[in-house]
Design a protein around this motif. Structure first.
Motif, PDB file in Angstrom:
ATOM      1  N   ALA A  59       0.870  -1.187   0.000  1.00  0.00           N
ATOM      2  CA  ALA A  59       0.000   0.000   0.000  1.00  0.00           C
ATOM      3  C   ALA A  59       0.900   1.227   0.000  1.00  0.00           C
ATOM      4  O   ALA A  59       1.615   1.479   0.945  1.00  0.00           O
ATOM      5  CB  ALA A  59      -0.897  -0.005   1.227  1.00  0.00           C
ATOM      6  N   ARG A  60       0.892   1.949  -1.077  1.00  0.00           N
ATOM      7  CA  ARG A  60       1.748   3.125  -1.185  1.00  0.00           C
ATOM      8  C   ARG A  60       1.064   4.328  -0.568  1.00  0.00           C
ATOM      9  O   ARG A  60       0.013   4.223   0.042  1.00  0.00           O
ATOM     10  CB  ARG A  60       2.118   3.351  -2.645  1.00  0.00           C
ATOM     11  N   ARG A  61       1.657   5.482  -0.770  1.00  0.00           N
ATOM     12  CA  ARG A  61       1.119   6.707  -0.173  1.00  0.00           C
ATOM     13  C   ARG A  61      -0.322   6.948  -0.612  1.00  0.00           C
ATOM     14  O   ARG A  61      -1.134   7.472   0.126  1.00  0.00           O
ATOM     15  CB  ARG A  61       1.995   7.890  -0.571  1.00  0.00           C
ATOM     16  N   SER A  62      -0.639   6.514  -1.834  1.00  0.00           N
ATOM     17  CA  SER A  62      -2.001   6.718  -2.334  1.00  0.00           C
ATOM     18  C   SER A  62      -2.991   5.749  -1.691  1.00  0.00           C
ATOM     19  O   SER A  62      -4.180   5.819  -1.962  1.00  0.00           O
ATOM     20  CB  SER A  62      -2.022   6.544  -3.853  1.00  0.00           C
ATOM     21  N   GLY A  63      -2.512   4.837  -0.848  1.00  0.00           N
ATOM     22  CA  GLY A  63      -3.410   3.901  -0.175  1.00  0.00           C
ATOM     23  C   GLY A  63      -3.993   2.900  -1.142  1.00  0.00           C
ATOM     24  O   GLY A  63      -3.280   2.295  -1.940  1.00  0.00           O
ATOM     25  N   THR A  64      -5.286   2.755  -1.103  1.00  0.00           N
ATOM     26  CA  THR A  64      -5.920   1.720  -1.912  1.00  0.00           C
ATOM     27  C   THR A  64      -6.214   2.166  -3.339  1.00  0.00           C
ATOM     28  O   THR A  64      -6.798   1.420  -4.098  1.00  0.00           O
ATOM     29  CB  THR A  64      -7.233   1.267  -1.249  1.00  0.00           C
ATOM     30  N   THR A  65      -5.793   3.367  -3.707  1.00  0.00           N
ATOM     31  CA  THR A  65      -6.002   3.809  -5.083  1.00  0.00           C
ATOM     32  C   THR A  65      -5.285   2.881  -6.053  1.00  0.00           C
ATOM     33  O   THR A  65      -5.831   2.516  -7.096  1.00  0.00           O
ATOM     34  CB  THR A  65      -5.493   5.252  -5.273  1.00  0.00           C
ATOM     35  N   ALA A  66      -4.058   2.473  -5.705  1.00  0.00           N
ATOM     36  CA  ALA A  66      -3.317   1.541  -6.565  1.00  0.00           C
ATOM     37  C   ALA A  66      -4.006   0.186  -6.626  1.00  0.00           C
ATOM     38  O   ALA A  66      -4.018  -0.470  -7.671  1.00  0.00           O
ATOM     39  CB  ALA A  66      -1.888   1.376  -6.052  1.00  0.00           C
ATOM     40  N   PHE A  67      -4.607  -0.257  -5.514  1.00  0.00           N
ATOM     41  CA  PHE A  67      -5.340  -1.518  -5.505  1.00  0.00           C
ATOM     42  C   PHE A  67      -6.537  -1.435  -6.455  1.00  0.00           C
ATOM     43  O   PHE A  67      -6.797  -2.339  -7.238  1.00  0.00           O
ATOM     44  CB  PHE A  67      -5.829  -1.852  -4.095  1.00  0.00           C
ATOM     45  N   ALA A  68      -7.279  -0.326  -6.374  1.00  0.00           N
ATOM     46  CA  ALA A  68      -8.452  -0.137  -7.231  1.00  0.00           C
ATOM     47  C   ALA A  68      -8.049  -0.057  -8.700  1.00  0.00           C
ATOM     48  O   ALA A  68      -8.738  -0.575  -9.576  1.00  0.00           O
ATOM     49  CB  ALA A  68      -9.207   1.113  -6.818  1.00  0.00           C
ATOM     50  N   THR A  69      -6.921   0.596  -8.979  1.00  0.00           N
ATOM     51  CA  THR A  69      -6.437   0.713 -10.354  1.00  0.00           C
ATOM     52  C   THR A  69      -6.128  -0.659 -10.949  1.00  0.00           C
ATOM     53  O   THR A  69      -6.411  -0.919 -12.118  1.00  0.00           O
ATOM     54  CB  THR A  69      -5.178   1.598 -10.405  1.00  0.00           C
ATOM     55  N   HIS A  70      -5.562  -1.552 -10.136  1.00  0.00           N
ATOM     56  CA  HIS A  70      -5.251  -2.892 -10.628  1.00  0.00           C
ATOM     57  C   HIS A  70      -6.531  -3.664 -10.957  1.00  0.00           C
ATOM     58  O   HIS A  70      -6.585  -4.396 -11.950  1.00  0.00           O
ATOM     59  CB  HIS A  70      -4.417  -3.659  -9.602  1.00  0.00           C
ATOM     60  N   ILE A  71      -7.564  -3.482 -10.162  1.00  0.00           N
ATOM     61  CA  ILE A  71      -8.830  -4.163 -10.438  1.00  0.00           C
ATOM     62  C   ILE A  71      -9.438  -3.634 -11.735  1.00  0.00           C
ATOM     63  O   ILE A  71      -9.976  -4.397 -12.534  1.00  0.00           O
ATOM     64  CB  ILE A  71      -9.798  -4.010  -9.248  1.00  0.00           C
ATOM     65  N   VAL A  72      -9.320  -2.330 -11.959  1.00  0.00           N
ATOM     66  CA  VAL A  72      -9.787  -1.760 -13.230  1.00  0.00           C
ATOM     67  C   VAL A  72      -9.004  -2.381 -14.396  1.00  0.00           C
ATOM     68  O   VAL A  72      -9.570  -2.707 -15.438  1.00  0.00           O
ATOM     69  CB  VAL A  72      -9.642  -0.222 -13.230  1.00  0.00           C
ATOM     70  N   TYR A  73      -7.704  -2.583 -14.200  1.00  0.00           N
ATOM     71  CA  TYR A  73      -6.863  -3.168 -15.247  1.00  0.00           C
ATOM     72  C   TYR A  73      -7.306  -4.607 -15.588  1.00  0.00           C
ATOM     73  O   TYR A  73      -7.412  -4.958 -16.758  1.00  0.00           O
ATOM     74  CB  TYR A  73      -5.398  -3.169 -14.807  1.00  0.00           C
ATOM     75  N   ILE A  74      -7.587  -5.416 -14.574  1.00  0.00           N
ATOM     76  CA  ILE A  74      -7.927  -6.821 -14.878  1.00  0.00           C
ATOM     77  C   ILE A  74      -9.362  -6.979 -15.376  1.00  0.00           C
ATOM     78  O   ILE A  74      -9.707  -8.033 -15.902  1.00  0.00           O
ATOM     79  CB  ILE A  74      -7.659  -7.765 -13.684  1.00  0.00           C
ATOM     80  N   THR A  75     -10.180  -5.924 -15.244  1.00  0.00           N
ATOM     81  CA  THR A  75     -11.552  -5.999 -15.774  1.00  0.00           C
ATOM     82  C   THR A  75     -11.729  -5.098 -16.994  1.00  0.00           C
ATOM     83  O   THR A  75     -12.851  -4.742 -17.323  1.00  0.00           O
ATOM     84  CB  THR A  75     -12.568  -5.587 -14.686  1.00  0.00           C
ATOM     85  N   ARG A  76     -10.653  -4.758 -17.660  1.00  0.00           N
ATOM     86  CA  ARG A  76     -10.742  -3.834 -18.788  1.00  0.00           C
ATOM     87  C   ARG A  76     -11.433  -4.491 -19.992  1.00  0.00           C
ATOM     88  O   ARG A  76     -11.629  -5.696 -20.035  1.00  0.00           O
ATOM     89  CB  ARG A  76      -9.352  -3.334 -19.176  1.00  0.00           C
ATOM     90  N   GLU A  77     -11.760  -3.662 -20.955  1.00  0.00           N
ATOM     91  CA  GLU A  77     -12.476  -4.109 -22.162  1.00  0.00           C
ATOM     92  C   GLU A  77     -11.615  -5.045 -23.018  1.00  0.00           C
ATOM     93  O   GLU A  77     -10.392  -5.007 -22.944  1.00  0.00           O
ATOM     94  CB  GLU A  77     -12.880  -2.893 -23.015  1.00  0.00           C
ATOM     95  N   GLN A  78     -12.287  -5.852 -23.821  1.00  0.00           N
ATOM     96  CA  GLN A  78     -11.673  -6.745 -24.817  1.00  0.00           C
ATOM     97  C   GLN A  78     -10.735  -7.780 -24.204  1.00  0.00           C
ATOM     98  O   GLN A  78      -9.707  -8.117 -24.776  1.00  0.00           O
ATOM     99  CB  GLN A  78     -10.930  -5.932 -25.881  1.00  0.00           C
ATOM    100  N   THR A  79     -11.090  -8.292 -23.032  1.00  0.00           N
ATOM    101  CA  THR A  79     -10.281  -9.338 -22.409  1.00  0.00           C
ATOM    102  C   THR A  79     -11.061 -10.630 -22.209  1.00  0.00           C
ATOM    103  O   THR A  79     -10.475 -11.670 -21.942  1.00  0.00           O
ATOM    104  CB  THR A  79      -9.741  -8.875 -21.044  1.00  0.00           C
ATOM    105  N   ASP A  80     -12.381 -10.577 -22.354  1.00  0.00           N
ATOM    106  CA  ASP A  80     -13.210 -11.762 -22.178  1.00  0.00           C
ATOM    107  C   ASP A  80     -13.213 -12.604 -23.457  1.00  0.00           C
ATOM    108  O   ASP A  80     -12.715 -12.177 -24.503  1.00  0.00           O
ATOM    109  CB  ASP A  80     -14.630 -11.329 -21.809  1.00  0.00           C
ATOM    110  N   GLU A  81     -13.796 -13.790 -23.377  1.00  0.00           N
ATOM    111  CA  GLU A  81     -13.869 -14.679 -24.554  1.00  0.00           C
ATOM    112  C   GLU A  81     -14.622 -14.023 -25.702  1.00  0.00           C
ATOM    113  O   GLU A  81     -14.320 -14.253 -26.865  1.00  0.00           O
ATOM    114  CB  GLU A  81     -14.572 -15.989 -24.177  1.00  0.00           C
ATOM    115  N   THR A  82     -15.615 -13.218 -25.374  1.00  0.00           N
ATOM    116  CA  THR A  82     -16.440 -12.583 -26.400  1.00  0.00           C
ATOM    117  C   THR A  82     -15.905 -11.224 -26.831  1.00  0.00           C
ATOM    118  O   THR A  82     -16.529 -10.531 -27.622  1.00  0.00           O
ATOM    119  CB  THR A  82     -17.879 -12.407 -25.870  1.00  0.00           C
ATOM    120  N   GLY A  83     -14.745 -10.822 -26.294  1.00  0.00           N
ATOM    121  CA  GLY A  83     -14.162  -9.538 -26.651  1.00  0.00           C
ATOM    122  C   GLY A  83     -14.718  -8.378 -25.855  1.00  0.00           C
ATOM    123  O   GLY A  83     -14.539  -7.218 -26.227  1.00  0.00           O
ATOM    124  N   THR A  84     -15.420  -8.675 -24.754  1.00  0.00           N
ATOM    125  CA  THR A  84     -15.967  -7.619 -23.905  1.00  0.00           C
ATOM    126  C   THR A  84     -15.151  -7.527 -22.612  1.00  0.00           C
ATOM    127  O   THR A  84     -14.080  -8.103 -22.499  1.00  0.00           O
ATOM    128  CB  THR A  84     -17.451  -7.909 -23.569  1.00  0.00           C
TER     129      THR A  84
END
Length: 194
Positions: A59-84
């Motif tokens: 947990a850096r100075r930004s606290g859980t902001t970096a944690f939330a950013t990583h979750i946004v990264y792993i749920t980003r668009e065009q990563t599912d089987e259907t391209g969503t």
């Protein structure tokens, strides 16, 4: 030398607030030591290969902001089987909203980020079922119930799973996992299950 190694690894000391892990709420340093010691017996040369990449994110100075950013990264668009957008799941629920996990992670010192890539992941019937089975085994190896979420990605030639484990659990507070278990035990367990 230790100070130089820390600087090389994390940058300037002022770049984040370092929190010490208090010893009072940790029953043993590094869960999974016993499992890591016998992990060589789980895998055989003939088993399906799996690549595992683990990083421990503080947990850096930004606290859980970096944690939330990583979750946004792993749920980003065009990563599912259907391209969503990839959907999050845990041990019981599919299409899990990320807000609950983000709130639970608010006071965490660190989190474990795991990328799991079976060599022939495209031939697996269900990456979600495989991940759930692996994480049930991880809980047995660590002798505690971990709080985790995951997302399966199909946007590369090798389908893979991103798993995020909180650095705390309800039983004992701070969760520390043995280094050998992270570097070898996880991979051998995944190969055994495959």
């Amino acid at each position: 030398l230790k100070s130089l190694a820390r600087l090389a690894r994390w940058g300037k000391p002022a770049t984040f607030e370092r929190k010490r892990l208090s010893g009072g709420n940790i029953k043993s340093r590094g869960r999974g030591k016993g499992a890591a010691a016998i992990s060589q017996k789980w895998a055989e040369p003939s088993r399906r290969r799996t690549f595992v990449r683990v990083s421990i994110a503080p947990a850096r100075r930004s606290g859980t902001t970096a944690f939330a950013t990583h979750i946004v990264y792993i749920t980003r668009e065009q990563t599912d089987e259907t391209g969503t957008r990839a959907s999050l799941f845990d041990r019981d629920v599919h299409d899990l909203p990320a807000d609950g996990f983000k709130q639970r992670s608010a006071g965490d010192d660190h989190q474990f980020r795991i990328t799991l890539t079976p060599v022939d992941g495209g031939d697996l019937e269900d990456l979600t079922a495989f991940t759930r089975k692996l994480m049930r085994q991880v809980d047995r190896d660590l002798r505690t119930e971990t709080d985790w979420i995951a997302a399966a990605h199909f946007n590369t030639p090798h389908p893979h799973v991103h798993i995020v484990i909180r650095g705390k659990n309800e039983e004992e507070g701070v969760l520390i996992i043995d280094r050998q278990y992270l570097s070898h035990g996880l991979r051998h367990r995944a190969e055994e299950i495959l």
